[in-house]
Design an enzyme around this catalytic site. Structure first.
Site, PDB file in Angstrom:
ATOM      1  N   CYS A  57      17.575  23.245 -52.289  1.00  0.00           N
ATOM      2  CA  CYS A  57      17.113  22.680 -53.568  1.00  0.00           C
ATOM      3  C   CYS A  57      18.134  22.811 -54.694  1.00  0.00           C
ATOM      4  O   CYS A  57      18.681  21.815 -55.150  1.00  0.00           O
ATOM      5  CB  CYS A  57      15.807  23.363 -53.977  1.00  0.00           C
ATOM      6  SG  CYS A  57      14.472  23.051 -52.815  1.00  0.00           S
TER       7      CYS A  57
HETATM    8  N1  LIG Z   1      12.852  24.285 -48.009  1.00  0.00           N
HETATM    9  C1  LIG Z   1      12.402  24.400 -49.229  1.00  0.00           C
HETATM   10  O1  LIG Z   1      12.269  25.507 -49.748  1.00  0.00           O
HETATM   11  C2  LIG Z   1      11.996  23.186 -50.046  1.00  0.00           C
HETATM   12  C3  LIG Z   1      11.232  23.386 -51.200  1.00  0.00           C
HETATM   13  C4  LIG Z   1      10.832  22.293 -51.935  1.00  0.00           C
HETATM   14  C5  LIG Z   1      11.205  21.012 -51.529  1.00  0.00           C
HETATM   15  N2  LIG Z   1      11.963  20.838 -50.416  1.00  0.00           N
HETATM   16  C6  LIG Z   1      12.298  19.469 -50.042  1.00  0.00           C
HETATM   17  O2  LIG Z   1      11.478  19.069 -48.951  1.00  0.00           O
HETATM   18  C7  LIG Z   1      12.189  18.190 -48.079  1.00  0.00           C
HETATM   19  C8  LIG Z   1      12.207  18.755 -46.673  1.00  0.00           C
HETATM   20  O3  LIG Z   1      12.889  19.984 -46.693  1.00  0.00           O
HETATM   21  P1  LIG Z   1      12.747  21.058 -45.548  1.00  0.00           P
HETATM   22  O4  LIG Z   1      13.318  22.311 -46.100  1.00  0.00           O
HETATM   23  O5  LIG Z   1      11.365  21.072 -44.993  1.00  0.00           O
HETATM   24  O6  LIG Z   1      13.732  20.437 -44.459  1.00  0.00           O
HETATM   25  P2  LIG Z   1      13.830  20.854 -42.912  1.00  0.00           P
HETATM   26  O7  LIG Z   1      15.170  20.435 -42.464  1.00  0.00           O
HETATM   27  O8  LIG Z   1      13.394  22.263 -42.742  1.00  0.00           O
HETATM   28  O9  LIG Z   1      12.718  19.956 -42.224  1.00  0.00           O
HETATM   29  C9  LIG Z   1      12.784  18.581 -42.109  1.00  0.00           C
HETATM   30  C10 LIG Z   1      12.286  18.206 -40.738  1.00  0.00           C
HETATM   31  O10 LIG Z   1      12.249  16.785 -40.653  1.00  0.00           O
HETATM   32  C11 LIG Z   1      12.637  16.406 -39.349  1.00  0.00           C
HETATM   33  N3  LIG Z   1      13.036  15.009 -39.415  1.00  0.00           N
HETATM   34  C12 LIG Z   1      14.191  14.465 -39.887  1.00  0.00           C
HETATM   35  N4  LIG Z   1      14.138  13.130 -39.843  1.00  0.00           N
HETATM   36  C13 LIG Z   1      12.933  12.805 -39.327  1.00  0.00           C
HETATM   37  C14 LIG Z   1      12.293  11.594 -39.056  1.00  0.00           C
HETATM   38  N5  LIG Z   1      12.874  10.405 -39.299  1.00  0.00           N
HETATM   39  N6  LIG Z   1      11.049  11.623 -38.507  1.00  0.00           N
HETATM   40  C15 LIG Z   1      10.439  12.802 -38.256  1.00  0.00           C
HETATM   41  N7  LIG Z   1      10.994  14.000 -38.510  1.00  0.00           N
HETATM   42  C16 LIG Z   1      12.224  13.995 -39.056  1.00  0.00           C
HETATM   43  C17 LIG Z   1      13.737  17.373 -39.005  1.00  0.00           C
HETATM   44  O11 LIG Z   1      13.953  17.455 -37.623  1.00  0.00           O
HETATM   45  C18 LIG Z   1      13.179  18.672 -39.600  1.00  0.00           C
HETATM   46  O12 LIG Z   1      12.389  19.378 -38.671  1.00  0.00           O
HETATM   47  C19 LIG Z   1      13.569  18.041 -48.699  1.00  0.00           C
HETATM   48  O13 LIG Z   1      13.582  16.921 -49.528  1.00  0.00           O
HETATM   49  C20 LIG Z   1      13.715  19.278 -49.550  1.00  0.00           C
HETATM   50  O14 LIG Z   1      14.597  19.099 -50.637  1.00  0.00           O
HETATM   51  C21 LIG Z   1      12.345  21.896 -49.661  1.00  0.00           C
END
Ligand SMILES: NC(=O)c1ccc[n+]([C@@H]2O[C@H](COP(=O)([O-])OP(=O)(O)OC[C@H]3O[C@@H](n4cnc5c(N)ncnc54)[C@H](O)[C@@H]3O)[C@@H](O)[C@H]2O)c1
Length: 448
Positions: free
Chosen positions: A273
Protein backbone atom coordinates in the site's frame (compact mmCIF):
# COMPACT_ATOMS: atom_id res chain seq x y z
CA UNK A 1 -34.36 -5.52 -9.49
CA UNK A 2 -33.11 -3.85 -6.33
CA UNK A 3 -35.78 -5.57 -4.28
CA UNK A 4 -34.64 -9.00 -5.27
CA UNK A 5 -30.94 -8.49 -4.45
CA UNK A 6 -31.83 -6.54 -1.30
CA UNK A 7 -34.06 -9.39 -0.21
CA UNK A 8 -31.36 -11.94 -0.89
CA UNK A 9 -29.01 -9.85 1.22
CA UNK A 10 -31.50 -9.51 4.05
CA UNK A 11 -32.28 -13.24 4.00
CA UNK A 12 -28.64 -14.12 3.47
CA UNK A 13 -29.43 -16.19 0.41
CA UNK A 14 -27.18 -14.12 -1.89
CA UNK A 15 -24.25 -16.06 -3.33
CA UNK A 16 -20.99 -14.14 -3.03
CA UNK A 17 -17.93 -14.55 -5.26
CA UNK A 18 -14.57 -13.03 -4.36
CA UNK A 19 -12.02 -12.76 -7.18
CA UNK A 20 -8.44 -12.94 -5.87
CA UNK A 21 -7.97 -14.89 -2.65
CA UNK A 22 -4.94 -13.11 -1.22
CA UNK A 23 -4.35 -10.98 1.85
CA UNK A 24 -7.54 -9.04 1.14
CA UNK A 25 -9.78 -11.57 -0.63
CA UNK A 26 -9.42 -14.49 1.77
CA UNK A 27 -10.34 -12.58 4.95
CA UNK A 28 -13.22 -10.96 3.04
CA UNK A 29 -14.50 -14.34 1.81
CA UNK A 30 -14.27 -15.70 5.35
CA UNK A 31 -16.18 -12.68 6.70
CA UNK A 32 -18.92 -13.25 4.09
CA UNK A 33 -19.19 -16.94 4.99
CA UNK A 34 -19.25 -16.04 8.67
CA UNK A 35 -22.09 -13.60 8.01
CA UNK A 36 -24.06 -16.54 6.61
CA UNK A 37 -23.50 -16.13 2.87
CA UNK A 38 -22.49 -18.97 0.57
CA UNK A 39 -19.14 -17.72 -0.70
CA UNK A 40 -16.85 -18.85 -3.50
CA UNK A 41 -13.34 -17.60 -4.08
CA UNK A 42 -12.16 -17.34 -7.68
CA UNK A 43 -8.39 -17.63 -7.76
CA UNK A 44 -5.96 -18.08 -10.67
CA UNK A 45 -3.43 -19.82 -8.45
CA UNK A 46 -4.71 -23.41 -8.29
CA UNK A 47 -2.54 -24.15 -5.23
CA UNK A 48 -4.35 -21.48 -3.22
CA UNK A 49 -7.76 -22.76 -4.34
CA UNK A 50 -6.72 -26.29 -3.39
CA UNK A 51 -5.42 -25.17 0.01
CA UNK A 52 -8.60 -23.30 0.77
CA UNK A 53 -10.77 -26.28 -0.19
CA UNK A 54 -8.71 -28.32 2.27
CA UNK A 55 -9.26 -25.60 4.94
CA UNK A 56 -5.56 -24.75 4.89
CA UNK A 57 -4.88 -21.05 5.29
CA UNK A 58 -1.87 -19.40 3.66
CA UNK A 59 -2.56 -15.99 5.27
CA UNK A 60 -1.25 -15.24 8.76
CA UNK A 61 -4.38 -13.48 9.97
CA UNK A 62 -6.60 -16.46 9.09
CA UNK A 63 -6.29 -19.67 11.12
CA UNK A 64 -7.04 -23.08 9.56
CA UNK A 65 -9.58 -23.66 12.33
CA UNK A 66 -11.53 -20.57 11.25
CA UNK A 67 -11.97 -22.06 7.78
CA UNK A 68 -12.80 -25.65 8.72
CA UNK A 69 -16.49 -25.42 9.62
CA UNK A 70 -17.38 -23.25 6.61
CA UNK A 71 -15.42 -25.47 4.20
CA UNK A 72 -17.04 -28.59 5.69
CA UNK A 73 -20.54 -27.06 5.45
CA UNK A 74 -19.81 -26.09 1.84
CA UNK A 75 -20.43 -22.38 2.51
CA UNK A 76 -16.84 -21.44 1.68
CA UNK A 77 -14.93 -22.85 -1.25
CA UNK A 78 -12.56 -21.78 -3.98
CA UNK A 79 -12.22 -22.47 -7.67
CA UNK A 80 -10.12 -21.46 -10.63
CA UNK A 81 -13.22 -21.50 -12.85
CA UNK A 82 -14.78 -18.13 -13.58
CA UNK A 83 -18.02 -19.84 -14.62
CA UNK A 84 -19.06 -19.84 -10.98
CA UNK A 85 -19.74 -16.13 -11.46
CA UNK A 86 -22.84 -17.03 -13.48
CA UNK A 87 -24.57 -18.08 -10.24
CA UNK A 88 -23.12 -15.32 -8.07
CA UNK A 89 -25.26 -12.40 -6.95
CA UNK A 90 -22.40 -10.30 -5.61
CA UNK A 91 -18.87 -10.21 -7.06
CA UNK A 92 -15.92 -8.62 -5.29
CA UNK A 93 -12.67 -7.88 -7.15
CA UNK A 94 -9.64 -8.18 -4.83
CA UNK A 95 -6.74 -8.60 -7.26
CA UNK A 96 -3.31 -6.94 -7.04
CA UNK A 97 -2.67 -3.38 -8.20
CA UNK A 98 1.11 -3.12 -8.45
CA UNK A 99 3.09 -0.47 -10.29
CA UNK A 100 5.52 -0.78 -13.15
CA UNK A 101 9.26 -0.26 -12.62
CA UNK A 102 8.70 3.36 -13.65
CA UNK A 103 5.99 3.65 -10.94
CA UNK A 104 3.03 3.82 -13.31
CA UNK A 105 -0.19 2.01 -12.33
CA UNK A 106 -0.47 -1.58 -13.55
CA UNK A 107 -4.18 -2.31 -13.88
CA UNK A 108 -3.68 -5.53 -15.85
CA UNK A 109 -5.03 -7.71 -13.00
CA UNK A 110 -8.16 -5.59 -12.64
CA UNK A 111 -8.67 -5.69 -16.42
CA UNK A 112 -8.25 -9.50 -16.51
CA UNK A 113 -10.64 -10.03 -13.62
CA UNK A 114 -13.23 -7.67 -15.15
CA UNK A 115 -12.91 -9.44 -18.50
CA UNK A 116 -13.62 -12.66 -16.64
CA UNK A 117 -16.80 -11.20 -15.14
CA UNK A 118 -18.17 -9.42 -18.23
CA UNK A 119 -19.29 -12.41 -20.36
CA UNK A 120 -20.93 -13.95 -17.28
CA UNK A 121 -22.60 -10.79 -15.97
CA UNK A 122 -26.33 -11.02 -15.26
CA UNK A 123 -28.89 -8.28 -14.71
CA UNK A 124 -29.33 -7.59 -11.00
CA UNK A 125 -25.77 -8.55 -9.99
CA UNK A 126 -23.62 -6.32 -7.81
CA UNK A 127 -19.94 -5.86 -8.72
CA UNK A 128 -17.70 -4.23 -6.09
CA UNK A 129 -14.10 -3.30 -6.83
CA UNK A 130 -11.94 -3.49 -3.68
CA UNK A 131 -8.43 -3.28 -5.14
CA UNK A 132 -6.73 -0.01 -4.28
CA UNK A 133 -6.50 2.19 -7.34
CA UNK A 134 -6.70 5.75 -8.66
CA UNK A 135 -9.99 7.71 -8.78
CA UNK A 136 -11.73 6.91 -12.03
CA UNK A 137 -10.84 3.22 -12.30
CA UNK A 138 -14.32 1.90 -11.53
CA UNK A 139 -16.02 4.20 -14.03
CA UNK A 140 -13.32 4.55 -16.70
CA UNK A 141 -11.90 1.02 -16.74
CA UNK A 142 -14.24 -1.49 -15.08
CA UNK A 143 -17.61 -0.12 -16.22
CA UNK A 144 -16.81 0.01 -19.99
CA UNK A 145 -15.43 -3.54 -20.01
CA UNK A 146 -18.47 -4.87 -18.15
CA UNK A 147 -20.92 -3.00 -20.41
CA UNK A 148 -19.26 -3.68 -23.74
CA UNK A 149 -18.83 -7.40 -23.22
CA UNK A 150 -22.20 -8.05 -21.54
CA UNK A 151 -24.50 -5.69 -23.42
CA UNK A 152 -25.89 -4.59 -20.02
CA UNK A 153 -25.88 -0.99 -18.71
CA UNK A 154 -24.40 -0.31 -15.28
CA UNK A 155 -26.85 2.41 -14.30
CA UNK A 156 -29.91 0.33 -15.24
CA UNK A 157 -29.15 -3.37 -15.31
CA UNK A 158 -26.56 -4.14 -12.66
CA UNK A 159 -24.98 -2.46 -9.65
CA UNK A 160 -21.40 -1.22 -9.65
CA UNK A 161 -19.51 0.19 -6.65
CA UNK A 162 -16.07 0.76 -5.19
CA UNK A 163 -15.32 -0.06 -1.58
CA UNK A 164 -11.71 0.20 -0.42
CA UNK A 165 -10.10 -2.45 1.76
CA UNK A 166 -8.59 -1.23 5.00
CA UNK A 167 -7.20 -4.50 6.32
CA UNK A 168 -4.03 -4.12 8.36
CA UNK A 169 -2.21 -7.47 8.44
CA UNK A 170 -1.13 -8.41 11.95
CA UNK A 171 -3.42 -5.86 13.64
CA UNK A 172 -5.04 -7.60 16.60
CA UNK A 173 -7.49 -4.81 17.37
CA UNK A 174 -8.89 -3.84 13.96
CA UNK A 175 -10.08 -6.57 11.60
CA UNK A 176 -12.60 -7.10 8.79
CA UNK A 177 -15.29 -7.38 11.48
CA UNK A 178 -14.94 -4.04 13.19
CA UNK A 179 -13.09 -1.68 10.81
CA UNK A 180 -15.63 0.73 9.26
CA UNK A 181 -16.12 0.35 5.51
CA UNK A 182 -16.48 3.13 2.96
CA UNK A 183 -18.52 2.56 -0.18
CA UNK A 184 -19.49 4.63 -3.22
CA UNK A 185 -21.72 3.30 -6.00
CA UNK A 186 -22.29 4.43 -9.56
CA UNK A 187 -25.91 5.20 -8.60
CA UNK A 188 -27.56 5.82 -5.23
CA UNK A 189 -29.17 2.37 -5.57
CA UNK A 190 -25.79 0.73 -6.14
CA UNK A 191 -24.40 2.49 -3.06
CA UNK A 192 -27.40 1.41 -0.99
CA UNK A 193 -27.27 -2.24 -2.09
CA UNK A 194 -23.49 -2.49 -1.60
CA UNK A 195 -23.75 -0.79 1.81
CA UNK A 196 -26.58 -3.12 2.83
CA UNK A 197 -24.40 -6.10 2.04
CA UNK A 198 -21.29 -4.72 3.75
CA UNK A 199 -23.31 -4.00 6.92
CA UNK A 200 -23.99 -7.74 7.17
CA UNK A 201 -20.27 -8.20 7.97
CA UNK A 202 -20.82 -6.35 11.22
CA UNK A 203 -18.69 -3.22 10.81
CA UNK A 204 -20.19 0.26 10.34
CA UNK A 205 -20.50 1.42 6.72
CA UNK A 206 -19.97 4.99 5.53
CA UNK A 207 -21.58 5.84 2.19
CA UNK A 208 -20.09 8.35 -0.24
CA UNK A 209 -21.63 9.79 -3.40
CA UNK A 210 -19.51 8.11 -6.07
CA UNK A 211 -16.92 5.39 -6.74
CA UNK A 212 -14.38 8.20 -7.28
CA UNK A 213 -14.92 9.56 -3.76
CA UNK A 214 -14.41 6.06 -2.32
CA UNK A 215 -11.29 5.52 -4.46
CA UNK A 216 -9.81 8.84 -3.37
CA UNK A 217 -10.64 8.13 0.30
CA UNK A 218 -8.33 5.12 0.26
CA UNK A 219 -5.56 7.11 -1.41
CA UNK A 220 -5.95 9.95 1.09
CA UNK A 221 -5.55 7.47 3.96
CA UNK A 222 -2.39 5.92 2.55
CA UNK A 223 -0.89 9.18 1.30
CA UNK A 224 -1.43 10.58 4.81
CA UNK A 225 0.74 7.76 6.16
CA UNK A 226 3.39 8.12 3.45
CA UNK A 227 3.70 11.89 4.02
CA UNK A 228 3.85 11.61 7.81
CA UNK A 229 6.42 8.82 7.68
CA UNK A 230 8.48 11.00 5.35
CA UNK A 231 8.23 13.88 7.83
CA UNK A 232 9.61 11.82 10.72
CA UNK A 233 12.28 10.32 8.44
CA UNK A 234 13.44 13.82 7.55
CA UNK A 235 13.38 14.89 11.20
CA UNK A 236 15.33 11.76 12.21
CA UNK A 237 18.06 12.59 9.68
CA UNK A 238 18.25 16.15 11.01
CA UNK A 239 18.32 14.93 14.62
CA UNK A 240 21.24 12.63 13.75
CA UNK A 241 23.22 15.60 12.45
CA UNK A 242 22.25 17.75 15.44
CA UNK A 243 23.40 15.06 17.84
CA UNK A 244 19.87 14.62 19.25
CA UNK A 245 18.18 11.25 19.78
CA UNK A 246 15.02 11.50 17.68
CA UNK A 247 13.46 8.49 19.43
CA UNK A 248 13.58 10.41 22.71
CA UNK A 249 11.97 13.38 20.96
CA UNK A 250 9.23 11.14 19.56
CA UNK A 251 8.50 9.68 23.01
CA UNK A 252 8.29 13.18 24.41
CA UNK A 253 5.99 14.46 21.63
CA UNK A 254 3.72 11.43 22.15
CA UNK A 255 2.85 12.70 25.62
CA UNK A 256 0.77 15.46 24.00
CA UNK A 257 -2.76 14.12 24.29
CA UNK A 258 -4.15 16.01 21.29
CA UNK A 259 -3.04 17.23 17.88
CA UNK A 260 -0.10 14.83 17.46
CA UNK A 261 0.12 11.31 16.02
CA UNK A 262 3.34 9.37 16.38
CA UNK A 263 4.83 7.96 13.15
CA UNK A 264 8.13 6.10 13.33
CA UNK A 265 11.17 6.77 11.20
CA UNK A 266 12.88 3.75 9.67
CA UNK A 267 14.63 2.17 6.70
CA UNK A 268 11.85 3.12 4.25
CA UNK A 269 8.27 2.13 3.54
CA UNK A 270 7.07 -1.27 2.36
CA UNK A 271 4.08 -3.48 1.67
CA UNK A 272 1.37 -3.43 -0.92
CA UNK A 273 0.00 0.00 0.00
CA UNK A 274 2.14 2.85 1.30
CA UNK A 275 4.96 2.68 -1.28
CA UNK A 276 2.56 2.18 -4.20
CA UNK A 277 -0.81 3.85 -3.74
CA UNK A 278 0.39 7.48 -3.65
CA UNK A 279 2.02 6.89 -7.05
CA UNK A 280 -1.37 5.91 -8.45
CA UNK A 281 -2.73 9.31 -7.42
CA UNK A 282 0.35 11.19 -8.62
CA UNK A 283 0.04 9.52 -12.04
CA UNK A 284 -3.67 10.27 -12.37
CA UNK A 285 -3.31 13.86 -11.12
CA UNK A 286 -1.15 14.73 -14.15
CA UNK A 287 -4.16 14.19 -16.37
CA UNK A 288 -5.59 17.28 -14.65
CA UNK A 289 -2.41 19.45 -15.03
CA UNK A 290 -1.89 18.81 -11.33
CA UNK A 291 1.37 17.92 -9.60
CA UNK A 292 1.02 16.32 -6.18
CA UNK A 293 4.20 17.76 -4.66
CA UNK A 294 3.64 16.34 -1.18
CA UNK A 295 3.51 12.85 -2.68
CA UNK A 296 6.69 13.39 -4.72
CA UNK A 297 8.52 14.81 -1.72
CA UNK A 298 7.38 11.98 0.56
CA UNK A 299 8.40 9.37 -2.02
CA UNK A 300 11.80 10.97 -2.50
CA UNK A 301 12.39 11.14 1.27
CA UNK A 302 11.18 7.61 2.04
CA UNK A 303 13.00 6.04 -0.90
CA UNK A 304 16.27 7.65 0.21
CA UNK A 305 16.14 5.85 3.57
CA UNK A 306 17.65 2.51 2.43
CA UNK A 307 20.61 4.52 1.06
CA UNK A 308 20.98 6.17 4.45
CA UNK A 309 20.96 2.76 6.17
CA UNK A 310 23.79 1.69 3.88
CA UNK A 311 25.67 4.93 4.73
CA UNK A 312 25.32 4.08 8.42
CA UNK A 313 26.72 0.60 7.77
CA UNK A 314 29.67 2.10 5.88
CA UNK A 315 30.23 4.52 8.76
CA UNK A 316 30.17 1.75 11.35
CA UNK A 317 32.54 -0.46 9.36
CA UNK A 318 34.96 2.38 8.65
CA UNK A 319 35.21 3.10 12.36
CA UNK A 320 36.48 -0.43 12.66
CA UNK A 321 38.86 0.07 9.76
CA UNK A 322 36.88 -2.13 7.38
CA UNK A 323 35.59 -1.38 3.88
CA UNK A 324 32.08 -2.43 2.86
CA UNK A 325 33.43 -4.36 -0.13
CA UNK A 326 34.04 -7.89 1.07
CA UNK A 327 32.30 -7.31 4.43
CA UNK A 328 29.83 -9.90 5.68
CA UNK A 329 26.52 -8.24 6.50
CA UNK A 330 23.66 -10.02 8.25
CA UNK A 331 20.25 -8.40 7.69
CA UNK A 332 17.69 -9.00 10.44
CA UNK A 333 14.06 -8.83 9.28
CA UNK A 334 13.01 -8.64 5.63
CA UNK A 335 9.20 -8.52 6.08
CA UNK A 336 7.83 -5.06 5.36
CA UNK A 337 6.76 -4.57 8.96
CA UNK A 338 7.27 -6.30 12.32
CA UNK A 339 5.66 -9.60 13.26
CA UNK A 340 4.32 -10.54 9.83
CA UNK A 341 5.75 -12.66 7.00
CA UNK A 342 4.94 -10.47 3.98
CA UNK A 343 8.11 -9.15 2.32
CA UNK A 344 6.45 -7.34 -0.59
CA UNK A 345 8.22 -4.07 -1.44
CA UNK A 346 10.11 -4.24 1.82
CA UNK A 347 12.94 -1.68 2.14
CA UNK A 348 15.09 -4.72 2.99
CA UNK A 349 15.28 -5.53 -0.71
CA UNK A 350 16.87 -2.21 -1.64
CA UNK A 351 19.21 -2.37 1.38
CA UNK A 352 20.38 -5.84 0.29
CA UNK A 353 20.75 -4.81 -3.35
CA UNK A 354 22.74 -1.70 -2.49
CA UNK A 355 25.01 -3.68 -0.19
CA UNK A 356 25.58 -6.32 -2.87
CA UNK A 357 26.27 -3.64 -5.49
CA UNK A 358 28.97 -2.29 -3.19
CA UNK A 359 30.59 -5.70 -2.85
CA UNK A 360 29.26 -6.85 0.54
CA UNK A 361 28.33 -10.47 1.19
CA UNK A 362 24.78 -10.42 2.48
CA UNK A 363 22.80 -13.01 4.40
CA UNK A 364 19.53 -12.53 6.22
CA UNK A 365 17.49 -13.90 9.07
CA UNK A 366 13.71 -13.53 9.35
CA UNK A 367 11.65 -15.88 11.52
CA UNK A 368 8.60 -15.30 9.29
CA UNK A 369 10.20 -15.27 5.82
CA UNK A 370 12.10 -18.52 5.18
CA UNK A 371 12.87 -17.65 1.56
CA UNK A 372 13.22 -14.20 0.05
CA UNK A 373 13.12 -13.48 -3.67
CA UNK A 374 14.95 -10.31 -4.67
CA UNK A 375 16.04 -8.65 -7.89
CA UNK A 376 14.51 -8.25 -11.31
CA UNK A 377 14.97 -4.50 -11.11
CA UNK A 378 17.44 -1.85 -12.21
CA UNK A 379 19.60 -2.51 -9.15
CA UNK A 380 19.79 -6.25 -9.53
CA UNK A 381 18.57 -7.31 -12.99
CA UNK A 382 18.94 -11.02 -12.26
CA UNK A 383 16.63 -12.56 -9.69
CA UNK A 384 17.90 -14.42 -6.65
CA UNK A 385 16.29 -16.60 -4.02
CA UNK A 386 17.86 -16.09 -0.60
CA UNK A 387 17.26 -18.38 2.36
CA UNK A 388 16.97 -17.24 5.96
CA UNK A 389 19.94 -18.35 8.06
CA UNK A 390 19.60 -19.46 11.67
CA UNK A 391 20.19 -16.69 14.20
CA UNK A 392 22.98 -18.38 16.13
CA UNK A 393 25.69 -16.70 18.14
CA UNK A 394 28.15 -17.98 15.53
CA UNK A 395 26.19 -16.28 12.71
CA UNK A 396 26.07 -13.05 14.71
CA UNK A 397 29.76 -13.17 15.60
CA UNK A 398 30.79 -13.99 12.02
CA UNK A 399 29.11 -10.87 10.59
CA UNK A 400 31.15 -7.70 10.21
CA UNK A 401 27.87 -5.82 10.56
CA UNK A 402 24.36 -6.83 11.62
CA UNK A 403 21.68 -4.51 10.27
CA UNK A 404 18.19 -4.55 11.76
CA UNK A 405 15.74 -3.61 9.02
CA UNK A 406 12.51 -4.99 10.52
CA UNK A 407 12.22 -5.27 14.29
CA UNK A 408 10.24 -8.50 14.79
CA UNK A 409 9.40 -8.99 18.45
CA UNK A 410 10.32 -12.68 18.23
CA UNK A 411 14.03 -11.79 17.90
CA UNK A 412 16.07 -11.52 21.10
CA UNK A 413 17.89 -8.21 20.56
CA UNK A 414 19.77 -8.46 23.86
CA UNK A 415 21.30 -11.64 22.44
CA UNK A 416 22.09 -9.87 19.18
CA UNK A 417 23.95 -7.13 21.06
CA UNK A 418 25.72 -9.74 23.17
CA UNK A 419 27.23 -11.64 20.22
CA UNK A 420 27.49 -9.18 17.32
CA UNK A 421 30.44 -6.89 16.75
CA UNK A 422 28.60 -4.01 15.08
CA UNK A 423 24.83 -3.45 14.93
CA UNK A 424 23.11 -0.90 12.70
CA UNK A 425 19.61 -0.51 14.08
CA UNK A 426 17.32 1.20 11.56
CA UNK A 427 14.10 0.88 13.58
CA UNK A 428 15.07 1.34 17.25
CA UNK A 429 14.63 -2.36 17.98
CA UNK A 430 17.54 -2.29 20.43
CA UNK A 431 16.16 0.58 22.53
CA UNK A 432 17.05 0.11 26.16
CA UNK A 433 19.27 -2.93 25.44
CA UNK A 434 22.97 -3.14 26.12
CA UNK A 435 25.65 -5.57 25.08
CA UNK A 436 29.14 -5.83 23.73
CA UNK A 437 28.28 -4.70 20.21
CA UNK A 438 28.98 -1.25 18.95
CA UNK A 439 25.55 0.14 17.98
CA UNK A 440 24.53 2.80 15.50
CA UNK A 441 20.83 3.68 15.64
CA UNK A 442 19.11 5.49 12.78
CA UNK A 443 17.79 8.78 14.16
CA UNK A 444 20.26 8.88 17.06
CA UNK A 445 23.58 10.73 17.30
CA UNK A 446 26.14 8.88 15.19
CA UNK A 447 29.22 10.50 16.61
CA UNK A 448 28.62 10.20 20.31
N1 LIG B 1 -2.47 -6.53 1.69
C1 LIG B 1 -2.97 -5.48 2.27
O1 LIG B 1 -2.68 -5.20 3.44
C2 LIG B 1 -3.95 -4.56 1.56
C3 LIG B 1 -4.69 -3.65 2.33
C4 LIG B 1 -5.60 -2.83 1.70
C5 LIG B 1 -5.76 -2.92 0.32
N2 LIG B 1 -5.03 -3.79 -0.41
C6 LIG B 1 -5.27 -3.84 -1.85
O2 LIG B 1 -6.05 -4.99 -2.16
C7 LIG B 1 -5.68 -5.52 -3.43
C8 LIG B 1 -5.26 -6.97 -3.29
O3 LIG B 1 -4.12 -7.02 -2.46
P1 LIG B 1 -3.65 -8.34 -1.74
O4 LIG B 1 -2.67 -7.92 -0.72
O5 LIG B 1 -4.82 -9.17 -1.33
O6 LIG B 1 -2.91 -9.07 -2.95
P2 LIG B 1 -2.46 -10.61 -3.01
O7 LIG B 1 -1.38 -10.68 -4.01
O8 LIG B 1 -2.22 -11.12 -1.63
O9 LIG B 1 -3.76 -11.35 -3.54
C9 LIG B 1 -4.27 -11.20 -4.82
C10 LIG B 1 -4.72 -12.55 -5.30
O10 LIG B 1 -5.35 -12.39 -6.56
C11 LIG B 1 -5.01 -13.49 -7.38
N3 LIG B 1 -5.26 -13.10 -8.75
C12 LIG B 1 -4.51 -12.30 -9.57
N4 LIG B 1 -5.12 -12.12 -10.74
C13 LIG B 1 -6.28 -12.81 -10.69
C14 LIG B 1 -7.34 -12.99 -11.58
N5 LIG B 1 -7.36 -12.42 -12.80
N6 LIG B 1 -8.38 -13.79 -11.21
C15 LIG B 1 -8.39 -14.37 -9.99
N7 LIG B 1 -7.41 -14.22 -9.08
C16 LIG B 1 -6.38 -13.43 -9.43
C17 LIG B 1 -3.57 -13.76 -7.04
O11 LIG B 1 -3.18 -15.06 -7.39
C18 LIG B 1 -3.58 -13.54 -5.52
O12 LIG B 1 -3.88 -14.73 -4.82
C19 LIG B 1 -4.58 -4.60 -3.95
O13 LIG B 1 -5.15 -3.60 -4.74
C20 LIG B 1 -4.02 -3.98 -2.69
O14 LIG B 1 -3.44 -2.71 -2.93
C21 LIG B 1 -4.14 -4.63 0.19
Amino acid sequence: MSVSLSEKITHRTAHVAVIGMGYVGLPLALACARAGFRTTGVEVDARKAEALNAARSYIEDVEDAELTSFVEQGTLRATTDYDVLREADIVFICVPTPYTVQRAPDLSYIVQATEGIAPRLRAGQLVVLQSTTYPGTTVEVVQPILEEQSGLRAAEDFYLAFSPERIDPGNQQWSAYNTPKVVGGLTPEATAVAAAFLRQMGAPVHEVASPGAAELTKLLENTFRAVNIALVNEMALLAERMGIDFWEVLDAAKTKPFGFMPFRPGPGVGGHCIPIDPYYLLWKAREYDFYTRFIELAAETNEAMPYHVVDLIIEGLSRQGKPLAGAQVLVLGVAFKPDIGDPRNSPAERVIELLQLRGAEVRYHDPYVPRYRIGGDAFRPERDLLESVALTKEALAAADAVVIVTGHRAVDYADVLRHALLVIDSCNATAGQTGGASVIRLGAPVRS
